[in-house]
Design an enzyme around this catalytic site. Structure first.
Site, short mmCIF file in Angstrom:
data_model
loop_
_atom_site.label_atom_id
_atom_site.label_comp_id
_atom_site.label_asym_id
_atom_site.label_seq_id
_atom_site.Cartn_x
_atom_site.Cartn_y
_atom_site.Cartn_z
N SER A 68 -5.86 4.69 4.56
CA SER A 68 -4.74 3.96 5.12
C SER A 68 -4.92 3.89 6.63
CB SER A 68 -3.45 4.72 4.80
OG SER A 68 -2.43 4.33 5.68
N GLU B 55 -6.81 4.15 -1.16
CA GLU B 55 -6.64 4.79 0.14
C GLU B 55 -6.26 6.25 -0.07
OE1 GLU B 55 -3.75 2.46 2.24
OE2 GLU B 55 -5.22 0.92 2.73
N ASP C 6 0.83 -1.21 0.00
CA ASP C 6 0.00 0.00 0.00
C ASP C 6 0.86 1.25 0.00
OD1 ASP C 6 -1.64 -2.24 1.16
OD2 ASP C 6 -3.14 -0.69 0.88
N LYS D 239 -3.19 -6.44 2.95
CA LYS D 239 -4.23 -7.28 2.35
C LYS D 239 -3.92 -8.75 2.49
CE LYS D 239 -5.86 -3.43 1.30
NZ LYS D 239 -4.76 -2.77 2.04
FE1 FES Z 1 2.98 -3.07 3.87
FE2 FES Z 1 2.31 -0.96 5.47
S1 FES Z 1 2.68 -0.98 3.32
S2 FES Z 1 2.45 -3.07 5.97
#
Ligand code: FES
Length: 549
Positions: A465, A439, A75, A118
């Site tokens: 997020s 996000e 992310d 995820k």
């Molecule tokens: Fe992988 Fe935060 S982007 S745990």
């Protein structure tokens, strides 16, 4: 009959011989070890090493390990790029790929090694579908970084963007912080989505308490992984399959853990999705009810306080959280844990570090109210998620500033067009509309950095997020792409958020809304081919977990 003894499976045996497997090994229980390793992010970087230790444990306990890999999407690396569209989609792909491997090879038991956001719900969804004795191994948090004498995490990086925008940091300082914020392998280092879901795996009973807490690079992690291999074999002997572990009571406990540890809004999506895979009834409002009565008892960033996941581990970990929640009567005890212990035994085994400040009691919590609230109203008839972040209930009424994409909104913030009192509405970012429900950290981070976090509300059919905080309301359903009321909002309309009443309303006369509805046309789809196109067709509402079944 095992492959070793079935005359007709000689061709299959030939491939197992090719891998160096003996007939005796073919006769042992086959334990699939799913790793979500990729070399594209720090979050899951240790998984191959962990898989080797899990395999050792399986072998020592009389099983035959068989490793396989799935994809994973970071992310953080995809945030504020077109790649962010793939993040939630990856949950479905990972779940499907683990399920497919389980169906293909007929493993007797499974271990799923998970880390980044995820990967945790995805693996649990797959294990629920396959329903063979299964253990989840959460690979662990990153250590916090140190910068200018304080602990920092990825949250500081995103907020630093906003501080640069208003001149409180220059580019050289931002670049220096980037070199110090993330010191090595592991998941984002506080109670963001990955660690929230790691806790969910514990409280669902699928991950052994005391294993996921251990940071990714801590010396104890490999031994813990070996023990997970043994636990998989014990779970097989006890037939501890997800349908016996992942019960309604276990799901309730997992929701309580999210509330008590100030967890991420993404947990709402994932809990709903897990419930659907496990055939358990769960409505979005039930999560809101739990969050209303369960206080935040851990002082973790971003909702409870300033502590990191490392601090929680040192204090006593999720076992200590379980002890406190049991003492307060907030957990259901009639559950099966994958390692055979009872919740009471987990609580008794918890080692509280004398003088620790990270985990409090429910009677004297960090915040009286949980991290999340579920709202409904004329702007979100099917529900939405307010990230309360431990704040007291509030009412915010203001004029809408409407953007049809995250990028358009980010540009408006950068141009200084957003002022205190505004309600930013970002739409066509839902599960199908985005697609992929991006996000909005590139919005919430700069808002906080510019000092607008407490005076500007953000309403979106996208999501947030775990790092995000502020007056943020996401997962608005029905989404704009499907013609939900959020598609009808215009600049200057009054929007009212009332967390105590649990409402999100658009103050526009019904006749006017009916005219707008009649004139509304679904915009062109952003993608017409490939995996994202398939996702647009199959994904359901955020209020049902945005699943593709
Ligand atoms: Fe992988 Fe935060 S982007 S745990």
């Amino acid at each position: 009959m095992s492959i070793a003894d079935d005359p007709d499976r000689a061709p299959a045996r030939s491939h197992l011989y090719a891998m160096g497997m003996s007939e005796e090994e073919m006769r042992r229980p086959a334990v699939g070890i799913a790793t979500t390793w990729t070399g594209t992010m720090p979050c899951n970087l240790t998984h191959r090493e962990l898989a080797a230790h899990v395999a050792e444990g399986v072998r020592a306990a009389g099983g035959t390990p068989m490793e396989f890999n799935t994809i994973a999407v970071s992310d953080n690396l995809t945030m504020n790029t077109p790649g962010m569209r793939t993040s939630l989609v990856s949950r479905e792909v990972i779940a499907d790929s683990i399920e497919l491997m389980g169906l293909a090879h007929g493993f007797d038991a499974l271990v799923a090694i998970v880390g980044c956001d995820k990967t945790v719900p995805a693996a649990i969804m797959a294990l629920a579908r396959l329903d063979v004795p299964s253990v989840v191994l959460y690979s662990g948090s990153m250590m916090p970084g140190r910068w200018r004498g304080r602990d920092v995490t990825i949250q500081d990086m995103w907020e630093a963007l906003g501080e640069r925008a208003v001149g409180r940091l220059d580019q050289a300082e931002l670049d220096d912080l980037a070199k110090h914020a993330c010191p090595g392998a592991g998941t984002c280092a506080a109670q963001y989505t990955a660690n929230t879901m790691g806790g969910v795996a514990d409280f669902l009973g699928l991950a052994p308490f005391g294993v996921g807490d251990v940071p990714a690079v801590a010396a104890d992690k490999n031994a813990a992984a070996r023990r997970v291999g043994e636990i998989a074999m014990e779970a097989l002997a006890r037939d501890a399959r997800p349908s016996r572990v992942l019960t309604a009571d276990a799901l309730h406990n997992a929701i309580v853990s999210v509330a008590a540890m100030g967890g991420s809004t993404n947990a709402v999506l994932h809990l709903l999705a897990i419930a659907r895979e496990a055939n358990l009834p769960l409505e979005i409002d039930e999560i809101g009810e739990v969050c209303r009565r369960v206080p935040i008892i851990t002082g973790l960033k971003p909702s409870g306080g300033d502590y990191t996941a490392l601090d929680l581990w040192r204090a006593g970990g999720t076992s200590l959280v379980a002890r406190r929640l049991l003492e307060a009567g907030l957990l259901r005890e009639n559950v099966t844990l994958v390692d055979g212990r009872t919740l009471a035994e987990v609580a008794a085994d918890a080692e509280e570090t004398p003088g620790q400040q990270v985990v409090r009691t429910a009677a004297e919590p960090f915040k009286r109210r949980g991290a999340l609230a579920i709202l409904r109203g004329s702007l979100a008839p099917d529900g939405c998620v307010l990230k309360l972040g431990g704040k007291a209930d509030f009412r915010h009424e203001g004029p809408a500033r409407v953007y049809d994409s995250e990028a358009a909104c980010t540009a408006a913030i950068d141009a200084g067009l957003i002022v205190p009192g505004d309600v930013i509405v970002v739409r066509y970012e839902g599960p199908a509309g985005g697609p992929g429900m991006r996000e909005m950290l590139s919005i919430t981070g700069p808002l906080v950095g510019r000092g607008l976090g407490d005076t500007v509300a953000l309403v979106t059919d996208g999501r947030f997020s775990g790092v995000s905080h502020g007056l943020v309301i996401g997962h608005v359903a029905p989404e704009a792409y499907h013609g939900g009321p959020i598609a009808l909002v215009r600049d200057g309309d009054t929007v009212i958020v009332d967390s105590a009443a649990g409402t999100l309303d658009l103050v526009v006369p019904e006749a006017e809304l009916a005219e707008r509805r009649a004139a509304w046309r679904r915009p062109e789809r952003a993608v017409e081919r490939g995996v994202l196109s398939k996702y647009v067709i199959t994904v359901g509402s955020a209020s049902d977990g945005a699943v593709t079944i």
